[in-house]
Design an enzyme around this catalytic site. Structure first.
Site, short mmCIF file in Angstrom:
data_model
loop_
_atom_site.label_atom_id
_atom_site.label_comp_id
_atom_site.label_asym_id
_atom_site.label_seq_id
_atom_site.Cartn_x
_atom_site.Cartn_y
_atom_site.Cartn_z
N ASP A 38 0.85 -1.20 0.00
CA ASP A 38 0.00 0.00 0.00
C ASP A 38 0.88 1.24 0.00
OD1 ASP A 38 -3.27 0.16 1.02
OD2 ASP A 38 -2.11 2.01 0.89
N TYR A 157 -12.19 7.73 -14.29
CA TYR A 157 -12.37 6.50 -13.50
C TYR A 157 -13.05 5.42 -14.35
CZ TYR A 157 -13.67 3.59 -9.44
OH TYR A 157 -13.81 2.55 -8.54
N ILE A 190 -19.71 -0.22 -2.32
CA ILE A 190 -19.31 -0.97 -1.14
C ILE A 190 -18.91 0.03 -0.06
CG2 ILE A 190 -17.71 -2.74 -0.26
CD1 ILE A 190 -19.42 -3.73 -2.66
#
Ligand code: NAP
Length: 252
Positions: A38, A157, A190
């Protein structure tokens, strides 16, 4: 379901938060040695600590997936530290600015494509080469419902996520006879920090929930369950395909 993943080595990008963190936890519960990669090292270290305290095996590593050299270094490190690579989840992503295409700032377009599409390509490229050494492997790329349909004001996106679907299909055909399966998962809305950010930007929380056929958003664990299944040999004839986990959002 026992997925038969014990003692496999996995790398999960963006594993420090949201969907990626849920995938790391679920893989660790299956006995997988998880490398949590990450850009937010603190977050990756926190998830690794949770997993290790619960008796699993996890290692946090810094990566900026949009930097090709970083990704090459990450994969060399994983191979050297863990003796090879069996599984990979390319999940790191950013949402980017909401803006009409005609005035979409070029720097913002490049920032989103760099992480959400270039980053997945760099990862898949090096993961394939590591897996070829073993003669087997399974990769899951995280796209989005916006990998198959569009949302206005999100051209960068949406383009990146459509691109991830195409990249997955091309690579899966190329390596179908080499023991490497590559699939793509398209989550709907989500509950993660990324979605909280979008809601703040769009102040559209209630409208978003009203659009959900199930009347709620998904949980990261509901995406993780599908990803872990696809990574496993239970999915041995599944490659090159897009799998939605969106509570029927794209069935409209
Ligand atoms: P999240 O909670 O924001 O987690 C993403 C993680 O990736 C964060 O730790 C983030 O660090 C990290 N990251 C960002 N840029 C990176 C980079 N260049 N290199 C390495 N790591 C980086 O997001 P999420 O909601 O779990 O989303 C995970 C994936 O699912 C993304 O690809 C997203 O597009 C996709 N997705 C999500 C949804 C949803 O509803 N949540 C729906 C469809 C698709 P920072 O926090 O420092 O940025």
């Amino acid at each position: 379901m026992e997925l038969g993943l014990r003692d496999k080595v996995a790398v999960v990008t963006g594993g420090g938060s949201g969907i990626g963190a849920a995938i790391c936890h679920q893989l660790a519960r299956e006995g997988v040695h998880v490398v949590i990669a990450d850009i937010d090292m603190e977050a990756a270290a926190r998830i690794a600590e949770e997993i290790n305290l619960a008796g699993g095996k996890a290692l946090p590593v810094y990566v900026d997936v949009g930097n090709a050299e970083d990704v090459e270094r990450l994969m060399a490190y994983v191979t050297a530290q863990c003796g090879g690579l069996d599984l990979a989840v390319n999940n790191a992503g950013i949402h980017g600015m909401r803006n009409p295409t005609g005035t979409y700032p070029i720097e913002e377009w490049q920032r989103v494509i760099r992480v959400n599409l270039d980053g997945v390509f760099y990862c898949v490229k090096h993961q394939i080469n590591a897996m070829l050494e073993r003669g087997s492997g399974s990769i899951v790329n995280i796209s989005s419902i916006l990998g198959t349909v569009a949302l206005p004001l999100t051209s960068a996106y949406t383009a990146a996520k459509h691109g991830v679907v195409g990249l997955t299909k091309a690579a899966a055909i190329e390596y179908a006879r080499s023991g490497i399966r590559i699939n793509v998962v398209g989550p709907g809305w989500i509950d993660t920090p990324l979605v909280t950010d979008i809601q703040k930007a769009a102040s559209s929380s209630r409208r978003m929930d009203a659009l959900q056929p199930m009347g709620r958003r998904g949980k990261p664990e509901e995406v993780a369950a599908l990803v872990c299944f696809l990574l496993s040999e239970q999915a041995s004839f599944i490659t090159g395909s897009y799998h939605a986990v969106d509570g029927a959002y794209t069935s409209h």
